[in-house]
Enzyme design. Structure first.
Site, short mmCIF file in Angstrom:
data_model
loop_
_atom_site.label_atom_id
_atom_site.label_comp_id
_atom_site.label_asym_id
_atom_site.label_seq_id
_atom_site.Cartn_x
_atom_site.Cartn_y
_atom_site.Cartn_z
CE1 TYR A 109 -4.18 -1.95 0.10
CE2 TYR A 109 -2.52 -3.78 1.64
CZ TYR A 109 -3.97 -3.39 0.94
OH TYR A 109 -5.00 -4.26 0.94
CB SER A 110 4.64 1.91 -0.94
OG SER A 110 5.09 2.58 -0.88
CG ASN A 111 0.10 7.09 0.07
OD1 ASN A 111 0.04 5.98 -0.46
ND2 ASN A 111 0.71 7.28 1.78
CG LEU A 159 6.38 0.64 -4.08
CD1 LEU A 159 5.42 -0.21 -3.65
CD2 LEU A 159 7.60 1.25 -4.74
#
Length: 298
Positions: free
Chosen positions: A75-77, A79
């Site tokens: 759920y990386s913002n 990335l």
């Protein structure tokens, strides 16, 4: 004046708006709150991601790299923002994603957007992911994908900290205390360095056991600025059970904040930080008259 960057052509909204919030819970504590709306800097690369990516993109361009590789969870913002920046600027992007078991499954909205922006997703098991800072592991990735500029998880390196310096400078004279959520420490490192001598920053780690970020912030400030800069502390009580986790109380707080102020706080970072600010105010942690700026990072 901040140095021009390759992203300036994309019309960022800088400085980001500082929006007052009227709330009787804070008024009872004698403090004033304003939201530093970094989430409005750019529709695709919001907030601290813009500030941290800009100097790294400049470095990639200066060194002649055509590809960026970076790391993140499902759920990386970071990335998603890196993928968007790459697409807008014509750079290839590779995302090394923690969790080999996710390979082959339907992508969640965050990873789906990164893939739609052209990011090549490479899923690795958790043991391999823990090696992300080891030169030998990065060499293995280069053997697989070719040459690239590697960005750390969350984009937090010395260049990122210098990019966040301007955030603190924009708040000089407007806040006595600045609150920011912390995932990797880069934003807090630069923010604190940019604040004036009469202001301080509070970082709210969103990971359980986030006290380790104190060492990370210190390391980043040494690498970026040659030593410690500014006044800052961490409050580790508001992680909500860990990264991307929440509690019924935190969810209720976010919903109430949205009902009162028309902004639903992003749950992974911003809601936890705001909940921390309101809790500290209720505990009497701020002197009457304190001006608080809460950074809405995305």
């Amino acid at each position: 004046m901040p140095t021009a960057s390759p992203l300036d052509a994309l019309d960022p909204r800088l400085p980001s708006p500082l929006v007052p919030v009227e709330d009787e819970r804070l008024a009872r504590a004698g403090v004033r709150l304003a939201l530093k709306r970094d989430d409005l800097i750019h529709p695709r690369i919001p907030g601290n991601k813009w500030r941290k990516l800009t100097p790294n993109l400049e470095a990639a361009r200066a060194a002649g790299y055509g590809t960026l590789l970076t790391f993140g969870g499902a759920y990386s913002n970071h990335l998603r923002a890196t993928a968007a920046a790459g697409r807008l600027l014509g750079l290839a992007t590779i995302g090394v994603v923690r969790g080999e078991e996710l390979a082959g499954r339907p992508l969640n909205p965050s990873l789906a957007q990164a893939a739609a922006d052209g990011m090549r997703l490479h899923f690795v098991d958790r043991a391999s992911y823990r090696r992300k800072t080891e030169p030998a592991f990065v060499d293995e990735l280069r053997a697989r994908f070719g040459d690239f500029l590697a960005l750390p998880e969350g984009g937090s390196n010395a260049l990122a900290a210098t990019g966040c310096l301007e955030l603190g400078r924009e708040l000089r004279g407007h806040a006595d205390v600045v609150a920011v959520a912390c995932g990797t420490g880069g934003t807090l490192a630069g923010l604190a360095a940019g604040l004036g001598p009469d202001a301080r920053a509070i970082g709210f780690p969103v990971l359980k056991g986030g006290g380790f970020l104190a060492d990370e912030v210190t390391r980043l400030q040494h690498e970026a600025f040659g030593g410690p800069r500014g006044a800052w502390t961490l409050d580790t009580r508001f992680h909500g059970g860990g990264y991307a986790r929440t509690t019924p109380r935190l969810t209720a707080f976010a919903e109430e904040f949205a009902a009162r102020h028309g902004l639903l706080p992003e749950p992974v970072y911003v809601a936890k930080m705001l909940y921390g600010v309101f809790t500290l105010a209720a505990e009497g942690a701020f002197a009457p008259g304190t001006r608080i700026a809460a950074v809405v990072t995305g």
